[in-house]
Scaffold this active site. Sequence first.
Site, short mmCIF file in Angstrom:
data_model
loop_
_atom_site.label_atom_id
_atom_site.label_comp_id
_atom_site.label_asym_id
_atom_site.label_seq_id
_atom_site.Cartn_x
_atom_site.Cartn_y
_atom_site.Cartn_z
N ARG A 25 -0.69 -8.36 -2.31
CA ARG A 25 -0.53 -7.36 -3.46
C ARG A 25 0.79 -6.76 -2.53
NH1 ARG A 25 -3.16 -3.62 -6.80
NH2 ARG A 25 -2.11 -1.85 -5.74
N ILE A 27 3.60 -4.72 -1.62
CA ILE A 27 4.95 -4.85 -0.16
C ILE A 27 4.06 -6.23 0.25
CG2 ILE A 27 5.36 -3.79 1.50
CD1 ILE A 27 5.73 -1.31 -0.22
N ASP A 73 -11.95 -4.06 5.14
CA ASP A 73 -11.77 -2.50 5.12
C ASP A 73 -11.27 -2.12 6.54
OD1 ASP A 73 -10.94 0.05 4.96
OD2 ASP A 73 -13.06 0.34 3.69
N VAL A 74 -9.76 -2.05 6.54
CA VAL A 74 -9.32 -1.53 7.95
C VAL A 74 -9.89 -0.20 8.59
CG1 VAL A 74 -6.59 -2.43 7.45
CG2 VAL A 74 -7.48 0.31 7.13
N ASN A 100 -0.12 -2.49 6.79
CA ASN A 100 0.58 -2.42 5.86
C ASN A 100 -0.15 -1.56 4.36
OD1 ASN A 100 3.07 -2.85 2.94
ND2 ASN A 100 1.08 -3.86 2.62
N TYR A 167 -0.99 12.39 1.94
CA TYR A 167 0.16 11.20 2.33
C TYR A 167 1.07 11.40 3.32
CZ TYR A 167 2.49 6.46 0.97
OH TYR A 167 2.95 6.00 0.84
N LYS A 171 1.75 9.89 6.80
CA LYS A 171 2.81 8.78 7.43
C LYS A 171 3.48 9.36 8.02
CE LYS A 171 2.14 5.73 4.81
NZ LYS A 171 1.99 4.02 5.01
P1 NAD Z 1 -0.22 -1.91 -2.91
O1 NAD Z 1 -0.94 -0.39 -3.49
O2 NAD Z 1 0.65 -2.57 -4.00
O3 NAD Z 1 -1.20 -2.55 -1.73
C1 NAD Z 1 -2.14 -1.75 -1.13
C2 NAD Z 1 -2.59 -2.69 -0.52
O4 NAD Z 1 -2.92 -2.04 0.43
C3 NAD Z 1 -3.59 -3.29 -1.37
O5 NAD Z 1 -3.30 -4.84 -1.15
C4 NAD Z 1 -4.66 -2.55 -0.91
O6 NAD Z 1 -5.42 -3.63 -1.67
C5 NAD Z 1 -4.89 -2.50 0.07
N1 NAD Z 1 -5.10 -1.38 1.15
C6 NAD Z 1 -5.46 -0.07 0.45
N2 NAD Z 1 -7.08 0.06 1.64
C7 NAD Z 1 -7.62 -0.14 2.18
C8 NAD Z 1 -8.32 -1.00 3.33
N3 NAD Z 1 -9.44 -0.18 3.54
N4 NAD Z 1 -8.48 -1.92 4.03
C9 NAD Z 1 -7.80 -3.00 3.87
N5 NAD Z 1 -6.53 -2.97 2.98
C10 NAD Z 1 -6.96 -1.83 2.04
O7 NAD Z 1 0.88 -0.75 -2.20
P2 NAD Z 1 2.49 -1.12 -2.72
O8 NAD Z 1 3.23 -0.58 -2.87
O9 NAD Z 1 2.55 -1.94 -1.72
O10 NAD Z 1 2.29 -1.01 -0.46
C11 NAD Z 1 1.91 -1.13 0.55
C12 NAD Z 1 2.15 0.30 1.21
O11 NAD Z 1 3.65 0.39 1.94
C13 NAD Z 1 1.54 1.27 1.68
O12 NAD Z 1 1.22 2.06 2.98
C14 NAD Z 1 2.69 2.30 1.68
O13 NAD Z 1 2.06 3.38 1.63
C15 NAD Z 1 3.85 1.46 1.60
N6 NAD Z 1 4.59 2.53 0.95
C16 NAD Z 1 4.70 2.10 -0.29
C17 NAD Z 1 6.09 2.40 -0.86
C18 NAD Z 1 5.89 2.35 -2.47
O14 NAD Z 1 7.13 3.70 -2.73
N7 NAD Z 1 5.85 0.90 -2.93
C19 NAD Z 1 7.11 3.46 -0.18
C20 NAD Z 1 6.97 3.67 1.00
C21 NAD Z 1 5.40 2.58 1.72
#
Ligand code: NAD
Length: 264
Positions: A25, A27, A73-74, A100, A167, A171
């Site tokens: 899902r 990104i 689970d990572v 990711n 957070y 990062k």
């Molecule tokens: P999201 O919550 O839609 O997706 C995160 C995914 O990581 C989900 O599928 C979730 O199930 C998975 N996940 C979470 N914990 C986990 C674990 N312990 N083991 C395995 N999978 C796990 O979030 P997103 O917005 O798509 O974010 C993806 C990445 O991009 C993240 O690292 C987030 O920090 C980073 N990010 C997002 C944004 C933004 O604005 N959306 C900006 C900068 C960075």
Amino acid sequence: MATKRDYARLFDLTGRKAIVTGGSRGIGRALSEALAAHGADVAIVVRSTIEQADALAAELNTNGGDSFAIRADVANPADVERMAAAVEARWGRADILVNNAGIVLPGNAEEYPLDQWRQTLSVNLDGVFLVSQAIGRMMIRQKSGSIINIGSMSGRIVNWPFRHAAYNVSKAAVHMLTKCLATEWAEHNIRVNALAPGYIMTELTEEVLRDHPDVVSQHWAKGAVQDRIGTVDELAGAVVYLAGDAASFTTGEIHTVDGGLTLR
Ligand code: NAD
């Protein structure tokens, strides 16, 4: 190594084996789709419900290919070892890893619960370390690989008005881990880079929008010189670039894609 003759193939990932954590899902999904569109097979790693990832794998395999979903689970070392063993058993190699998976648990620093601090660091930092270690060992054996860690602008600046120190710290640490692994593993022909997105519309950001509908116009878009937030598609090209031969001389780089948010 790409030569002048290969320019047209710089972004070709045909037959490469990729792992994308949290790849079903947001990104991660866009990145799985983009890597597959350029020819890679993708192991979509998910923490809980596997159905969405199974459906995505089937979609990616529509015209052939060997993408598959796997639960792990990572932040759990045993899960990560099992996931890496499954990748090795299926493909015998790993060419691309996209770390990711990530979580945000907001809260004011003065009352932030220690268990949430640890949970954030455990998924966002330990998770990147553990998966890089497990997949990195395969890459070291094969003497090639490209790792892309999804960092964040939050590793460079402090977001406002929403507060999430854990957070941001996680990062920033991912950015430094990227540089450490790039340095240690260059001798094994492994490149390690990070992508630092700005605000991107995903399920994660939609959750914030439900409670704060004006946050984009009032804060997030205003911060970026392009005066808007981004879409997941706008990260895809950077990851395809970092994954493949186009970036053969790029390692230890924190590649920012944020509409200019961190310029001022
Ligand atoms: P999201 O919550 O839609 O997706 C995160 C995914 O990581 C989900 O599928 C979730 O199930 C998975 N996940 C979470 N914990 C986990 C674990 N312990 N083991 C395995 N999978 C796990 O979030 P997103 O917005 O798509 O974010 C993806 C990445 O991009 C993240 O690292 C987030 O920090 C980073 N990010 C997002 C944004 C933004 O604005 N959306 C900006 C900068 C960075």
